[in-house]
Design an enzyme around this catalytic site. Structure first.
Site, PDB file in Angstrom:
ATOM      1  N   LYS A  52       8.153   0.184   4.897  1.00 10.38           N
ATOM      2  CA  LYS A  52       6.802   0.726   5.125  1.00 10.38           C
ATOM      3  C   LYS A  52       6.315   0.309   6.520  1.00 10.38           C
ATOM      4  O   LYS A  52       7.034  -0.354   7.266  1.00 10.38           O
ATOM      5  CB  LYS A  52       5.842   0.238   4.025  1.00 10.38           C
ATOM      6  CG  LYS A  52       6.375   0.421   2.609  1.00 10.38           C
ATOM      7  CD  LYS A  52       6.399   1.877   2.150  1.00 10.38           C
ATOM      8  CE  LYS A  52       7.285   2.091   0.933  1.00 10.38           C
ATOM      9  NZ  LYS A  52       6.737   1.683  -0.341  1.00 10.38           N
TER      10      LYS A  52
HETATM   11  C1  PLP Z   1       6.974   1.889  -1.776  1.00 10.71           C
HETATM   12  C2  PLP Z   1       6.097   2.663  -2.646  1.00 10.71           C
HETATM   13  C3  PLP Z   1       5.559   2.136  -3.823  1.00 10.71           C
HETATM   14  C4  PLP Z   1       5.978   0.801  -4.370  1.00 10.71           C
HETATM   15  O1  PLP Z   1       5.827  -0.237  -3.471  1.00 10.71           O
HETATM   16  P1  PLP Z   1       6.797  -1.533  -3.606  1.00 10.71           P
HETATM   17  O2  PLP Z   1       6.144  -2.496  -2.669  1.00 10.71           O
HETATM   18  O3  PLP Z   1       8.149  -1.101  -3.176  1.00 10.71           O
HETATM   19  O4  PLP Z   1       6.741  -1.977  -5.012  1.00 10.71           O
HETATM   20  C5  PLP Z   1       4.678   2.897  -4.537  1.00 10.71           C
HETATM   21  N1  PLP Z   1       4.323   4.138  -4.136  1.00 10.71           N
HETATM   22  C6  PLP Z   1       4.825   4.687  -3.020  1.00 10.71           C
HETATM   23  C7  PLP Z   1       4.378   6.047  -2.617  1.00 10.71           C
HETATM   24  C8  PLP Z   1       5.735   3.972  -2.246  1.00 10.71           C
HETATM   25  O5  PLP Z   1       6.267   4.540  -1.160  1.00 10.71           O
END
Ligand code: PLP
Length: 410
Positions: free
Chosen positions: A199
Site C-alpha cells: 500500500k
Molecule cells: C489490503 C486491503 C485490505 C486488507 O488490509 P491488510 O492490511 O492486508 O489486512 C482490505 N481492503 C482492501 C481494499 C485492501 O487493498
C-alpha cells in the site's frame, strides 16, 4: 528481459535509512508492543487526514472488522460491499457475524455507485436481512460517487465504513464544493486504512480506523485489546473494581464482550510514522508516473484504457489498473502476463469478484453482477511504486503493446 533493466514488481515499498533508524530506536527503547509510538502515529495520522481520532491496529483486515463491530453489526444485519475488492472487505463483515450484500460496480472505474448499492440493499432486504452499513471501496486510490453514497446512507440510517486501504492521501470535492480528505471526520462515516507494504505507506503490517465519534473510538480501542476496559469511570462490577473498604484495585479490568488482540506495536508504528511523513512525496511521485502512463497508453486505445476517472476526485494512486480488451486483441490475459514477466515486468489482477469465491457462492448462490464481470475481464495492474524510473511507464507500455500484438499475429 531488457538488458540491465531491473524486474519491476507491480508494487513495492520505499524504505530509507531514516525509516530504518526510527525502527531501530524503538528496539533500543522500553516498549516493543503498544507504547508511545502507537499514540504518536495515531495523532499524526488523524491530523494528516483531518480526523479527530485514529485508532491503530494490526492490519487493514482487523481495522475493517473492528469498524464493523464498533458500528454494532452482527447476525441478521447486512453490509453492502462492492464485488470488486479484496477479500477482507467482505470477510471482516462475516467475522463480525453480519451478512454481505454484494453490489455491482461501474465496469470502467470498478467503483460502486448509489444504484448498485440500492440494488444490493433490495436483494438483502428481500432475504429478510437488515441492511445496516455500506462499505464503499476506494479502488486503486479513487473514490466513487461518495457524496451520493453518503446521502443514501444518511437517508436510510446506515453507517458508512469506507475501505480506504488504497486511498490514504486521496481527496475529493463534495456537493458544496468543499475539498474532503479521505478519512476526515464526517457524521456516520468510519474510515479504514491498511499499511501493508504494497500500500502507499508501509508499517510491515498495520491498519487504522479514523472517526469523529469519541464513543466509537473508545469502543474501537477496547475491541482491539481483548475487549478490556480499565477506565475506572467505566467499570461496572464494584467488588472487582475495589477492595471491601472501597479502595480501588489497581489491577482491575473488565470485559463486556470478547475480542481479539488486534494491536499494532511500537516497531510498526515507528515505521508507519516515518513513512507518513513522506506521504506527499510518495503521492506526487505516483501521480507523475500515472501521468506518464496516461500519455503512453493513449495510442493503445481502444484496446487498452486507463481506469475511468471519477469527477471531483484527486486520487493518491495506489494501483495502476489498465483495462485491456483481451478478446479484441485475441490474446489471453495469462499469456500476456507471462510475456510481460519474461520482459521483466510484474503484473497482477485486482480483483477476482468476491461473490465468485466458493464460500460466497455456496452461501448466497450465483449473483449476476455484470459490471463487476466486465471490469474483471479487462483488469490488469501495471507496476506503480515511487522508486520506478521516469522511463519505466514507457517501457511497460511498449512491452504491453508487444504482448498484445505479438509478431506475426496480424
Ligand atoms: C489490503 C486491503 C485490505 C486488507 O488490509 P491488510 O492490511 O492486508 O489486512 C482490505 N481492503 C482492501 C481494499 C485492501 O487493498
Amino acid at each position: 528481459m531488457t538488458a540491465g533493466a531491473p524486474f519491476l514488481p507491480y508494487g513495492r515499498q520505499s524504505i530509507d535509512d531514516d525509516d530504518i533508524a526510527a525502527v531501530v530506536a524503538v528496539l533500543r527503547s522500553d516498549y516493543l508492543t503498544q507504547g508511545p509510538m502507537v499514540e504518536a502515529f495515531e495523532t499524526a495520522l488523524a491530523a494528516r487526514v483531518g480526523a479527530s481520532r485514529a485508532v491503530a491496529c494490526a492490519n487493514g483486515t482487523a481495522a475493517l472488522n473492528l469498524a464493523y463491530r464498533a458500528a454494532g453489526l452482527g447476525p441478521g444485519d447486512a453490509v453492502v460491499v462492492p464485488a470488486i475488492t479484496f477479500l477482507a472487505t467482505a470477510s471482516a463483515a462475516r467475522l463480525a457475524g453480519a451478512e454481505v450484500a454484494f453490489a455491482d460496480v461501474d465496469p470502467d472505474s470498478g467503483l460502486m455507485g448509489p444504484d448498485h448499492a440500492l440494488a444490493a440493499m433490495a436483494r438483502a432486504e428481500a432475504a429478510g436481512l437488515r441492511v445496516r452499513a455500506i462499505a464503499p471501496v476506494h479502488l486503486a486510490g479513487q473514490v466513487g460517487p461518495l457524496a451520493a453514497l453518503r446521502t443514501l446512507a444518511a437517508e436510510r440510517g446506515l453507517t458508512v465504513v469506507e475501505d480506504a486501504c488504497h486511498a490514504i492521501g486521496t481527496a475529493w470535492t463534495d456537493g458544496a464544493g468543499r475539498t474532503v480528505a479521505v478519512g476526515a471526520d464526517a457524521p456516520g462515516v468510519i474510515t479504514v486504512f491498511s499499511f501493508h507494504p504494497v500500500k502507499t505507506i508501509a508499517a510491515g503490517e498495520g491498519g487504522a480506523v479514523t472517526t469523529g465519534d469519541a464513543a466509537l473510538a473508545e469502543r474501537l480501542r477496547r475491541l482491539r485489546n481483548h475487549g478490556m476496559e480499565r477506565d475506572p469511570a467505566r467499570l461496572t462490577v464494584r467488588d472487582l473494581a475495589c477492595d471491601a473498604d472501597g479502595t480501588p484495585n489497581p489491577w482491575v479490568y473488565e470485559m463486556a464482550e470478547p475480542a481479539f488482540n488486534d494491536r499494532l506495536n511500537d516497531l510498526q508504528s515507528a515505521l508507519a510514522l516515518s513513512q507518513l511523513g513522506k506521504l506527499d512525496v510518495f503521492t506526487a511521485r505516483r501521480a507523475a508516473l500515472m501521468d506518464a502512463y496516461a500519455r503512453h497508453l493513449a495510442p493503445l486505445a481502444p484496446l487498452v484504457r486507463p481506469l475511468a476517472r471519477t469527477p471531483g476526485c484527486r486520487p493518491a494512486w495506489h494501483l495502476c489498473v489498465a483495462l485491456v480488451d483481451f478478446a479484441r486483441a485475441g490474446r489471453r490475459r495469462n499469456a500476456v502476463m507471462a510475456d510481460l514477466r519474461a520482459a521483466g515486468i510484474g503484473t497482477q489482477v485486482h480483483y477476482i469478484p468476491v461473490h465468485r469465491q466458493p464460500y460466497y457462492h455456496s452461501r448466497y448462490g450465483a449473483l449476476a453482477l455484470p459490471g463487476a464481470e466486465d471490469y474483471y475481464a479487462r483488469a490488469l495492474t501495471l507496476p506503480l511504486f515511487p522508486a520506478m524510473a521516469d522511463g519505466d511507464p514507457e517501457r511497460v507500455v511498449t512491452e504491453l503493446g508487444r504482448a498484445l500484438a505479438p509478431a506475426g499475429s496480424v
